[in-house]
Design a protein around this motif. Structure first.
Motif, PDB file in Angstrom:
ATOM      1  N   LYS A 194       0.852  -1.184   0.000  1.00 57.61           N
ATOM      2  CA  LYS A 194       0.000   0.000   0.000  1.00 57.61           C
ATOM      3  C   LYS A 194       0.889   1.235   0.000  1.00 57.61           C
ATOM      4  O   LYS A 194       1.892   1.294   0.703  1.00 57.61           O
ATOM      5  N   VAL A 196       1.843   5.202   0.596  1.00 56.18           N
ATOM      6  CA  VAL A 196       1.582   6.303   1.521  1.00 56.18           C
ATOM      7  C   VAL A 196       2.711   7.313   1.399  1.00 56.18           C
ATOM      8  O   VAL A 196       3.838   6.958   1.047  1.00 56.18           O
ATOM      9  N   CYS A 214      -2.431   9.426   2.206  1.00 59.57           N
ATOM     10  CA  CYS A 214      -2.590   8.537   1.056  1.00 59.57           C
ATOM     11  C   CYS A 214      -3.277   9.329  -0.048  1.00 59.57           C
ATOM     12  O   CYS A 214      -4.311   9.951   0.193  1.00 59.57           O
ATOM     13  N   PRO A 236      -4.587   8.553   6.875  1.00 57.14           N
ATOM     14  CA  PRO A 236      -4.962   7.254   7.440  1.00 57.14           C
ATOM     15  C   PRO A 236      -4.891   7.257   8.966  1.00 57.14           C
ATOM     16  O   PRO A 236      -3.986   7.859   9.555  1.00 57.14           O
ATOM     17  N   GLN A 237      -5.841   6.606   9.608  1.00 57.14           N
ATOM     18  CA  GLN A 237      -5.834   6.464  11.065  1.00 57.14           C
ATOM     19  C   GLN A 237      -5.333   5.070  11.450  1.00 57.14           C
ATOM     20  O   GLN A 237      -5.808   4.065  10.918  1.00 57.14           O
ATOM     21  N   TRP A 239      -2.598   3.611  10.793  1.00 56.71           N
ATOM     22  CA  TRP A 239      -1.740   2.995   9.779  1.00 56.71           C
ATOM     23  C   TRP A 239      -0.934   4.103   9.111  1.00 56.71           C
ATOM     24  O   TRP A 239      -1.469   5.194   8.904  1.00 56.71           O
ATOM     25  N   THR A 333      -9.651  12.804  11.058  1.00 57.12           N
ATOM     26  CA  THR A 333      -9.176  12.436   9.725  1.00 57.12           C
ATOM     27  C   THR A 333      -9.669  13.470   8.729  1.00 57.12           C
ATOM     28  O   THR A 333     -10.783  13.987   8.852  1.00 57.12           O
ATOM     29  N   ALA A 401     -12.557   8.318   8.565  1.00 58.78           N
ATOM     30  CA  ALA A 401     -12.543   8.572   7.130  1.00 58.78           C
ATOM     31  C   ALA A 401     -13.953   8.588   6.541  1.00 58.78           C
ATOM     32  O   ALA A 401     -14.246   9.381   5.634  1.00 58.78           O
ATOM     33  N   ALA A 427     -11.018   7.658  -0.500  1.00 50.47           N
ATOM     34  CA  ALA A 427     -11.195   7.189   0.878  1.00 50.47           C
ATOM     35  C   ALA A 427     -12.355   6.205   0.998  1.00 50.47           C
ATOM     36  O   ALA A 427     -12.958   6.079   2.049  1.00 50.47           O
ATOM     37  N   PHE A 431      -6.944   2.085  -0.769  1.00 49.73           N
ATOM     38  CA  PHE A 431      -5.860   3.040  -0.853  1.00 49.73           C
ATOM     39  C   PHE A 431      -5.630   3.406  -2.304  1.00 49.73           C
ATOM     40  O   PHE A 431      -5.693   2.553  -3.189  1.00 49.73           O
TER      41      PHE A 431
END
Length: 433
Positions: A194, A196, A214, A236-237, A239, A333, A401, A427, A431
């Motif tokens: 993923k 980021v 992201c 991102p929350q 992560w 977020t 999100a 979102a 991702f």
């Protein structure tokens, strides 16, 4: 009472709108002068725009306490060097340090030398070399084809197709109709995981971690269509994990600063590391040397610090005086969605549909408690019209999100103009790529 500061900000897009918006909240700020700025930026409190294109002349007239350079092009061209040589305090890397973004091949060589994890790669100085390497590349590893030069987010193609990789290399290097042009080409294996983006504010020696975002690069929903400068994103929350964030701080940000300082080109400004995260495994995709667009519009609304105080300390090489290791971000977020003109992104020279009346901007902002950051838009009498590819972006904040996403799309639904397009999956549980 502390001396109020005058800031000169270079740029005109959604990123600079967000920076100027955040600066306007600083109790240290006297005024921000934005060059060239935009009609949206000019409406902010304690903010004005100036169309002067000679930035040194403007700085000598304005006498700013701090210059902030938003876009990558003036950094690559050495604007920081010019202004610092003339006695100005600048937040942004020198031309030599900006090579981390302005040359993809320089940055990959740097990562290899400093043992910073990244994908296997090959550099090509001409199309014949690129063609030969692609023909003999293990297609099971995939192809990432990158222009070595700055290309506004459009100089990268990721594919599993050898034919598409060959076509991209030819387009970038020899096709006169392609708007992306480069003399050197970088080929990489595809990474899995993923994606980021991680951000740090750097003063040449020390850094403060700013945060993670992201973003979605493809033009259309479902990650279809060509790459763009970014069609939206979210913070991102939970992560990446704390373990990954610690690794990024110690083995990417610190190693990068130490390596650049050892070369005699210390890095000062925003260091933006595009990462691929697969479990606890982290690889650097690329560096940028400034705040991202749309990542700025995601992160700055969550920031609880005084951006002027921190940027000024970094520009003076004195982050240590702040006594902190990271920015203070709210636990909420943010989701940001870009609305673009018909035809964006154009890489084949075709025209976009511009000068269309934009309706609903004020209503969308007022009714939904959303933030509207304008990029390719200007006032035409009492109306707004679109003047560029990415026209505007809507940022909304929520406890998670899903809440932020619903608010952002509700606001976006109130804005319209002929030919407008945006992704409807920002979102949306996955991702962006």
């Amino acid at each position: 009472m502390p001396h109020k500061k005058t800031v000169m900000l270079i740029g005109s897009g959604g990123r600079e709108h967000a920076i100027a918006w955040k600066l306007s909240q600083s109790p240290l700020l006297k005024k921000t002068i934005v060059l060239p700025g935009s009609d949206g930026i000019a409406a902010l409190p304690k903010t004005a725009c100036k169309t002067e294109t000679d930035f040194l002349k403007a700085a000598q007239e304005i006498k700013p306490d701090l210059v902030i350079i938003g876009p990558e092009q003036p950094l690559a061209e050495g604007l920081t060097d010019l202004l610092e040589e003339n006695g100005f305090t600048v937040f942004g890397p020198t031309q030599a340090a900006a090579q981390l973004e302005s040359s993809k091949i320089f940055s990959k060589d740097f990562m290899r030398d400093e043992e910073i994890p990244t994908a296997r790669f090959a550099a090509c100085n001409d199309f014949d070399t690129a063609q030969d390497i692609i023909q003999n590349w293990d297609a099971s590893k995939g192809f990432v084809v990158k222009a070595d030069t700055l290309a506004a987010g459009k100089g990268v193609v990721v594919t599993d197709s050898r034919d598409e990789a060959l076509k991209t290399a030819k387009d970038f290097m020899v096709n006169p109709a392609c708007t992306v042009k480069t003399e050197r080409l970088l080929l990489e294996e595809k990474l899995t995981g993923k994606e980021v983006s991680a951000f740090a504010v750097c003063d040449g020696t020390d850094f403060l971690t700013l945060g993670y975002a992201c973003d979605y690069k493809r033009a259309f929903a479902g990650d279809k269509g060509p790459n763009t400068g970014g069609m939206g994103g979210f913070s991102p929350q939970g992560w990446p994990s704390d373990k990954v964030r610690k690794f990024v701080a110690e083995h990417i940000f610190k190693k990068t600063l130490d390596g650049m300082a050892a070369r005699g080109t210390p890095f000062k400004g925003i260091l933006f590391a595009g990462l691929m995260v697969d479990g606890d495994n982290v690889n650097v995709i690329e560096y940028n040397v400034r705040l991202g667009d749309p990542e700025t519009q995601i992160l700055l609304p969550l920031m609880e610090d005084d951006i002027l105080e921190i940027f000024l300390a970094a520009a003076k090489g004195d982050l240590a005086s702040l006594g902190k290791k990271s920015f203070s971000l709210s636990g909420a977020t943010a989701v940001h969605i870009v609305m673009a003109s018909e035809g964006y992104p154009s890489t084949d020279g075709s025209a976009m549909t511009l000068q269309q009346t934009i309706n609903g901007i004020d209503q969308a902002e007022n009714d939904n408690n959303a933030l509207i950051f304008l990029a390719g838009a200007k006032k035409h009498g009492t109306d707004w019209v679109n003047t560029g590819g990415r026209v505007l972006g809507v940022t909304a904040i929520g406890k998670d999100a899903e809440e932020a996403r619903k608010k952002a799309y509700a606001a976006l639904a109130q804005i319209s103009f002929c030919g407008a397009h945006f992704r409807d999956d920002i979102a949306g549980g996955g991702f962006g790529t």
